[in-house]
Design a protein around this motif. Structure first.
Motif, short mmCIF file in Angstrom:
data_model
loop_
_atom_site.label_atom_id
_atom_site.label_comp_id
_atom_site.label_asym_id
_atom_site.label_seq_id
_atom_site.Cartn_x
_atom_site.Cartn_y
_atom_site.Cartn_z
N GLU A 244 6.01 -18.14 -37.05
CA GLU A 244 7.00 -18.86 -37.43
C GLU A 244 8.00 -18.33 -38.19
N LYS A 245 7.56 -17.43 -39.21
CA LYS A 245 8.51 -16.87 -40.10
C LYS A 245 9.24 -15.64 -39.62
N LEU A 246 8.58 -14.83 -38.96
CA LEU A 246 9.23 -13.26 -38.50
C LEU A 246 9.54 -13.39 -37.13
N PRO A 278 4.32 -4.52 -24.06
CA PRO A 278 2.93 -4.91 -24.21
C PRO A 278 2.59 -5.22 -25.61
N THR A 279 3.22 -5.02 -26.49
CA THR A 279 2.70 -5.23 -27.97
C THR A 279 2.81 -6.76 -28.33
N LEU A 280 3.85 -7.60 -27.77
CA LEU A 280 4.26 -8.90 -27.98
C LEU A 280 2.93 -9.84 -27.74
N PRO A 281 2.55 -10.88 -28.70
CA PRO A 281 1.39 -11.58 -28.24
C PRO A 281 1.85 -12.40 -26.76
N HIS A 282 0.89 -12.57 -26.00
CA HIS A 282 1.26 -13.48 -24.75
C HIS A 282 0.20 -14.34 -24.45
N ALA A 283 0.49 -15.37 -23.64
CA ALA A 283 -0.21 -16.53 -23.11
C ALA A 283 -1.52 -15.74 -22.24
N ASP A 284 -2.52 -16.51 -21.91
CA ASP A 284 -3.45 -16.07 -20.93
C ASP A 284 -3.16 -16.34 -19.61
N ARG A 285 -2.15 -16.91 -19.37
CA ARG A 285 -1.92 -17.16 -17.96
C ARG A 285 -0.23 -16.98 -17.88
N ALA A 286 0.15 -17.12 -16.41
CA ALA A 286 1.62 -16.68 -16.01
C ALA A 286 1.81 -17.68 -14.96
N PHE A 287 2.85 -18.20 -14.68
CA PHE A 287 3.20 -19.22 -13.77
C PHE A 287 4.10 -18.48 -12.61
N GLY A 288 4.53 -17.21 -13.02
CA GLY A 288 5.20 -16.42 -11.83
C GLY A 288 6.71 -16.43 -12.31
N ILE A 289 7.21 -15.44 -11.62
CA ILE A 289 8.80 -15.09 -12.06
C ILE A 289 9.58 -16.35 -11.81
N THR A 298 4.23 -21.14 -25.20
CA THR A 298 4.84 -20.99 -26.47
C THR A 298 4.60 -19.71 -26.98
N ASP A 299 3.95 -18.75 -26.32
CA ASP A 299 3.40 -17.50 -26.96
C ASP A 299 4.98 -16.69 -27.12
N LEU A 301 5.84 -13.83 -26.39
CA LEU A 301 6.22 -13.03 -25.00
C LEU A 301 6.97 -13.84 -24.23
N ASN A 302 6.46 -15.13 -23.83
CA ASN A 302 7.51 -15.88 -23.03
C ASN A 302 8.52 -16.60 -23.82
N HIS A 303 8.45 -16.87 -25.10
CA HIS A 303 9.57 -17.35 -25.94
C HIS A 303 10.74 -16.28 -25.89
N THR A 304 10.61 -15.05 -26.12
CA THR A 304 11.29 -14.09 -26.18
C THR A 304 12.19 -14.02 -24.78
N GLU A 305 11.42 -13.92 -23.76
CA GLU A 305 12.01 -13.93 -22.36
C GLU A 305 13.22 -15.22 -22.23
N HIS A 306 12.57 -16.25 -22.75
CA HIS A 306 13.38 -17.45 -22.44
C HIS A 306 14.58 -17.14 -23.56
N LEU A 307 14.74 -16.66 -24.69
CA LEU A 307 15.84 -16.45 -25.46
C LEU A 307 16.63 -15.39 -24.94
N LEU A 308 16.05 -14.32 -24.00
CA LEU A 308 17.06 -13.44 -23.64
C LEU A 308 17.42 -13.82 -22.23
N LYS A 309 17.05 -14.93 -21.57
CA LYS A 309 17.46 -15.16 -20.23
C LYS A 309 18.97 -15.18 -19.99
N HIS A 310 19.66 -16.12 -20.68
CA HIS A 310 21.26 -16.24 -20.71
C HIS A 310 21.85 -15.27 -21.06
N PRO A 311 21.64 -14.57 -22.47
CA PRO A 311 22.25 -13.26 -22.77
C PRO A 311 22.30 -12.11 -21.56
#
Length: 433
Positions: A244-246, A278-289, A298-299, A301-311
């Motif tokens: 939450e903080k970092l 590979p160092t980012l915490p990730h969920a134990d499942r993926a729904f596919g690209i 909410t992991d 890795l997926n949160h970061t990808e979601h933030l990067l999508k539009h940029p």
């Protein structure tokens, strides 16, 4: 307006807009186009292309006589291709990483065997056609000039291929899933090819130890250690505080260090974030690209990808703008070689190797797929576009050969029409969700 923006980004139209603007601009006023592309943003000693080479090539155009005692210049082109495109490759690497590491990963176990073999065919076929035609059709002189571009037609634009695959097969057809597996594996192979065969300067492998150290440090301090300290505590206070903080900031700092190390090592710096993914915490499942469901994971890795999508979509707009500005009179032998590699080598390579895997190797095909569907998948995978443009920009120095090769990458978007026709001729039965 939000719906319009979502439509534009979901279908990667910003990249197409950027490429079209570049094509029109370069053919109306090539000088002003290249003036913007090579615009010097910052003369320094840390980031950018070689200042001496830039001065000898572009200094006079910008009325710059001296730059002082600096070794690098950050140009608009370098900023996009070498710095910002690192985020695009990080997203591609995220999909590859999840496909390999997760228990339900699409590239784990026997289910990935046939697509992986077909992927090999989708690389061997284009290389054979590209180099074979260069030597036997255009002659040894042309072969010597274009041989370094052998990897350009091996690329598959995963986003556009996925979208066209859904148009040809329907969202529910097993061939779409097969295509995604193939495209992800193709991305992984493409990253390896870029790293090994297309260094950006003199190699200094020892610098990669800096990248490795940054990856190990950020994983240990901000991933493994908090989880270790929270062992047996269901509230996970330390992991929660770090999350939450970092958030992603420690990984961004580590990414910057890794990127710099890649630049100094001679490997293409756009790959600099790969050791950090590979160092980012990730969920134990993926729904596919491109799955909408992944935005609800909410992991980090997926949160970061979601933030990067539009940029990243905006970055791809500038990538298209700064790389697709090719004059139509640049069309030449490399154009036809890249196109032939994609439109001939990809479909037949995937068909042949896919048949070998499904038949003689007894690995089989997904239920509901036919052997002939492999050919149609190959036609869809022949859309090189983004990655082919990128490889062309690093395979050749700026000039006629690079421009002609880029034109082939741009024309590969015509594989979308070829795919639709191939689907009709082979009587593909569309299957919707």
């Amino acid at each position: 307006m939000y719906r319009v923006w979502n439509f534009v980004t979901n279908y990667s139209l910003l990249l197409i807009f950027g490429a079209l603007i570049a094509l029109i601009w370069a053919n109306i006023d090539a000088h002003s186009y290249h003036h913007v592309v090579e615009y010097p943003i910052w003369f320094n000693d840390l980031v950018g292309t070689d200042a001496g080479k830039w001065m000898s090539k572009y200094g006079e155009d910008f009325h710059i006589d001296a730059i002082g005692d600096v070794s690098r210049v950050l140009t608009f082109h370098y900023l996009v291709n070498d710095v910002l495109m690192a985020f695009f490759f990080a997203i591609a690497a995220k999909e590859v990483w999840e496909a390999v590491i997760l228990e339900n990963g699409s590239l784990r176990g026997k289910k990935a065997a046939t697509p992986l073999v077909a992927t090999l065919g989708g690389m061997v076929g284009p290389i054979a056609v590209y180099l074979g035609m260069a030597y036997f059709v255009f002659g040894s002189e042309t072969y010597d000039a274009v041989a370094r571009g052998w990897a350009i037609p091996t690329a598959t634009d995963i986003a556009f291929s996925y979208l066209v695959g859904r148009i040809v097969f329907g969202a529910g057809h097993p061939a779409v899933r097969f295509l995604l597996l193939l495209a992800i594996a193709d991305d992984a192979a493409g990253l390896i090819i870029l790293a090994i065969f297309y260094p950006s300067g003199e190699l200094a492998p020892a610098m990669l130890l800096v990248s490795l150290a940054a990856a190990i440090a950020v994983f240990f301090l901000f991933n493994w250690l908090p989880r270790k300290m929270d062992a047996g505590d269901q509230l996970r206070p330390r992991s929660t505080w770090v999350r939450e903080k970092l958030s992603f900031w420690p990984y961004l700092v580590a990414g910057a260090i890794s990127w710099w190390a890649f630049q100094e090592s001679g490997l293409h710096p756009a790959l600099g974030l790969l050791p950090i993914v590979p160092t980012l915490p990730h969920a134990d499942r993926a729904f596919g690209i491109f799955s909408e469901a992944e935005q609800y994971l909410t992991d980090l890795l997926n949160h970061t990808e979601h933030l990067l999508k539009h940029p990243v979509e905006v970055i791809l707009f500038f990538f298209g703008l700064l790389n697709a500005g090719v004059e139509f009179n640049s069309i030449g032998a490399p154009t036809w070689l890249v196109l032939a590699g994609l439109l001939i080598g990809k479909p037949f390579g995937i068909l042949l190797f896919g048949w070998l895997a499904a038949g003689p190797m007894k690995l089989g095909l997904p239920v509901g797929m036919r052997i002939i569907d492999l050919f149609v998948i190959g036609c869809v995978a022949a859309i090189g576009f983004t990655v082919s443009l990128f490889v062309a920009s690093v395979a050749f120095p700026g000039g006629a050969v690079q421009d002609a090769a880029k034109m082939g990458a741009l024309f590969s978007f015509g594989a979308a029409l070829v795919s639709i026709i191939a689907g009709k001729l082979t009587r593909v039965q569309k299957q919707e969700d």
